[in-house]
Enzyme design. Structure first.
Site, PDB file in Angstrom:
ATOM      1  N   LYS A 259     116.461 142.374  32.312  1.00  0.00           N
ATOM      2  CA  LYS A 259     115.013 142.521  32.564  1.00  0.00           C
ATOM      3  C   LYS A 259     114.700 142.652  34.056  1.00  0.00           C
ATOM      4  O   LYS A 259     113.960 141.849  34.629  1.00  0.00           O
ATOM      5  CB  LYS A 259     114.231 141.356  31.957  1.00  0.00           C
ATOM      6  CG  LYS A 259     114.390 141.248  30.445  1.00  0.00           C
ATOM      7  CD  LYS A 259     113.472 140.176  29.874  1.00  0.00           C
ATOM      8  CE  LYS A 259     113.558 140.061  28.375  1.00  0.00           C
ATOM      9  NZ  LYS A 259     114.846 139.554  27.871  1.00  0.00           N
TER      10      LYS A 259
ATOM     11  N   ARG B 227     120.482 133.530  17.106  1.00  0.00           N
ATOM     12  CA  ARG B 227     120.789 132.258  16.450  1.00  0.00           C
ATOM     13  C   ARG B 227     120.995 132.303  14.941  1.00  0.00           C
ATOM     14  O   ARG B 227     121.818 131.537  14.435  1.00  0.00           O
ATOM     15  CB  ARG B 227     119.716 131.227  16.837  1.00  0.00           C
ATOM     16  CG  ARG B 227     119.835 130.822  18.302  1.00  0.00           C
ATOM     17  CD  ARG B 227     118.612 130.175  18.828  1.00  0.00           C
ATOM     18  NE  ARG B 227     117.498 131.114  18.873  1.00  0.00           N
ATOM     19  CZ  ARG B 227     116.269 130.796  19.252  1.00  0.00           C
ATOM     20  NH1 ARG B 227     115.997 129.556  19.598  1.00  0.00           N
ATOM     21  NH2 ARG B 227     115.316 131.702  19.281  1.00  0.00           N
TER      22      ARG B 227
ATOM     23  N   ASP C  54     120.757 142.893  28.954  1.00  0.00           N
ATOM     24  CA  ASP C  54     119.342 142.493  28.951  1.00  0.00           C
ATOM     25  C   ASP C  54     119.050 141.587  30.145  1.00  0.00           C
ATOM     26  O   ASP C  54     118.932 140.375  29.998  1.00  0.00           O
ATOM     27  CB  ASP C  54     119.042 141.782  27.616  1.00  0.00           C
ATOM     28  CG  ASP C  54     117.576 141.455  27.450  1.00  0.00           C
ATOM     29  OD1 ASP C  54     116.741 142.068  28.141  1.00  0.00           O
ATOM     30  OD2 ASP C  54     117.262 140.574  26.623  1.00  0.00           O
TER      31      ASP C  54
ATOM     32  N   ASP D  13     111.449 144.792  40.078  1.00  0.00           N
ATOM     33  CA  ASP D  13     111.524 144.759  41.541  1.00  0.00           C
ATOM     34  C   ASP D  13     110.948 146.050  42.126  1.00  0.00           C
ATOM     35  O   ASP D  13     110.449 146.913  41.391  1.00  0.00           O
ATOM     36  CB  ASP D  13     112.983 144.544  41.988  1.00  0.00           C
ATOM     37  CG  ASP D  13     113.047 143.630  43.207  1.00  0.00           C
ATOM     38  OD1 ASP D  13     112.341 143.915  44.190  1.00  0.00           O
ATOM     39  OD2 ASP D  13     113.784 142.635  43.175  1.00  0.00           O
TER      40      ASP D  13
ATOM     41  N   THR E 273     107.547 138.212  24.485  1.00  0.00           N
ATOM     42  CA  THR E 273     107.049 137.669  23.210  1.00  0.00           C
ATOM     43  C   THR E 273     106.597 136.211  23.343  1.00  0.00           C
ATOM     44  O   THR E 273     105.930 135.696  22.456  1.00  0.00           O
ATOM     45  CB  THR E 273     108.123 137.745  22.106  1.00  0.00           C
ATOM     46  OG1 THR E 273     109.263 137.011  22.561  1.00  0.00           O
ATOM     47  CG2 THR E 273     108.522 139.158  21.781  1.00  0.00           C
TER      48      THR E 273
ATOM     49  N   LYS F 153     124.430 141.794  22.810  1.00  0.00           N
ATOM     50  CA  LYS F 153     123.468 141.732  23.918  1.00  0.00           C
ATOM     51  C   LYS F 153     123.920 140.657  24.906  1.00  0.00           C
ATOM     52  O   LYS F 153     124.045 139.481  24.548  1.00  0.00           O
ATOM     53  CB  LYS F 153     122.070 141.403  23.398  1.00  0.00           C
ATOM     54  CG  LYS F 153     121.044 141.311  24.536  1.00  0.00           C
ATOM     55  CD  LYS F 153     119.627 141.320  24.004  1.00  0.00           C
ATOM     56  CE  LYS F 153     119.088 139.966  23.652  1.00  0.00           C
ATOM     57  NZ  LYS F 153     118.652 139.153  24.799  1.00  0.00           N
TER      58      LYS F 153
HETATM   59  O1  C5P Z   1     115.834 134.022  18.143  1.00  0.00           O
HETATM   60  P1  C5P Z   1     117.118 134.767  18.348  1.00  0.00           P
HETATM   61  O2  C5P Z   1     118.260 133.858  18.723  1.00  0.00           O
HETATM   62  O3  C5P Z   1     117.448 135.716  17.210  1.00  0.00           O
HETATM   63  O4  C5P Z   1     116.816 135.648  19.641  1.00  0.00           O
HETATM   64  C1  C5P Z   1     117.479 136.824  19.950  1.00  0.00           C
HETATM   65  C2  C5P Z   1     116.837 137.411  21.182  1.00  0.00           C
HETATM   66  O5  C5P Z   1     115.441 137.548  20.956  1.00  0.00           O
HETATM   67  C3  C5P Z   1     116.941 136.561  22.453  1.00  0.00           C
HETATM   68  O6  C5P Z   1     118.082 136.898  23.201  1.00  0.00           O
HETATM   69  C4  C5P Z   1     115.675 136.898  23.210  1.00  0.00           C
HETATM   70  O7  C5P Z   1     115.897 138.005  24.060  1.00  0.00           O
HETATM   71  C5  C5P Z   1     114.717 137.337  22.143  1.00  0.00           C
HETATM   72  N1  C5P Z   1     113.668 136.332  21.881  1.00  0.00           N
HETATM   73  C6  C5P Z   1     112.353 136.712  21.991  1.00  0.00           C
HETATM   74  N2  C5P Z   1     111.345 135.786  21.756  1.00  0.00           N
HETATM   75  C7  C5P Z   1     111.621 134.530  21.407  1.00  0.00           C
HETATM   76  C8  C5P Z   1     112.964 134.125  21.258  1.00  0.00           C
HETATM   77  C9  C5P Z   1     113.974 135.055  21.502  1.00  0.00           C
HETATM   78  O8  C5P Z   1     112.072 137.853  22.301  1.00  0.00           O
HETATM   79  N3  C5P Z   1     110.615 133.680  21.193  1.00  0.00           N
END
Ligand code: C5P
Length: 240
Positions: free
Chosen positions: A64, A218, A62, A67, A126, A35
């Site tokens: 997003k 991560r 991604d 517009d 989220t 991604k």
């Molecule tokens: O937390 P992680 O590193 O696995 O996040 C992967 C993806 O999840 C991020 O690139 C982001 O788009 C999404 N994310 C999310 N909500 C969060 C943190 C990350 O939707 N609180």
């Protein structure tokens, strides 16, 4: 699982520069999907997508987009020309914008001989929590209801899927069947550091609730040994 489990995993390339990205993906020969988010795209540009695809990787772009119809269509057409197979747009852009963006993406891909990408609708980010959601946006309906409403709008506009939190999977999968794709972040293996994720689910649980793809960043990119972390994740899914 009959399929190669790596086909279900999308590695989020956040917080890395281009060199670090290539060093990482070269260590993960079984990796299928990556991604590219705003940070990497803004620093490296569309060239990074080309280079990732040349390494045999499938790309989820991604960015997003949100517009007016003309602008979002132009952006989606250009995004599709990069060969990205999944592209995000905000459902809040509205029916006309979504529909036109979808058609523009199909045309853009055809212009360069790529298969049409799937446009994914982002419903409610989220990071929103219900009290702030109503106070800051003036929207009093529950977030879950808003998510369903916007997913419906996206489906009616012809989009091929949406991004949702793991906790929304069950309800959305009841309403929208495959091939409508449900792509979910917030995936953590047992005992893993949650970082800023609050509404999390394990990889196999998310698949059992109907996720098409799992987005993880991560837990792999910041792992002491990303190779082992990715291997363990794939093994966990093999038993699913
Ligand atoms: O937390 P992680 O590193 O696995 O996040 C992967 C993806 O999840 C991020 O690139 C982001 O788009 C999404 N994310 C999310 N909500 C969060 C943190 C990350 O939707 N609180």
């Amino acid at each position: 699982m009959e399929q190669n489990p790596a086909e279900k995993i999308i590695l989020a390339l956040d917080g890395m520069n281009q060199r670090e990205v290539f060093d990482l993906v070269e260590q993960l020969p079984n990796l299928q999907w990556v991604k590219v988010g705003l940070e990497l795209f803004v620093s490296s540009g569309p060239e990074v997508i080309k280079e990732l695809r040349e390494r045999g990787l499938r790309v989820f772009l991604d960015l997003k987009f949100h517009d007016i119809p003309m602008t979002i269509s132009g952006a989606c057409r250009q995004a599709a020309r990069t060969g990205a197979e999944l592209i995000t747009v905000h459902a809040c852009s509205g029916f006309v914008a979504l529909k036109e963006a979808n058609l523009a993406a199909i045309n853009g891909a055809a212009e360069v001989g790529c298969k049409p990408p799937t446009l994914l609708a982002v419903t409610v980010l989220t990071s929103w929590e219900s009290k702030r959601f109503s106070r800051e946006l003036g929207i009093t309906e529950p977030i879950e209801q808003r998510v369903e409403f916007l997913a419906q709008l996206a489906a009616e506009a012809g989009l091929g899927g949406c991004v949702c939190s793991p906790l929304e999977l069950k309800t959305l999968r009841k309403l929208f069947h495959e091939p409508f794709k449900l792509v979910t972040p917030g995936i953590r293996t047992k005992g893993a550091d949650l970082q800023d994720q609050t509404r999390v689910m394990s990889p196999s649980e998310a698949l059992s609730y109907g996720a098409t793809y799992l987005v993880l960043g991560r837990p792999i990119t910041k792992a002491i040994d990303p190779v082992i972390a990715f291997k363990n994740l794939c093994s966990e899914l093999e038993d699913y």
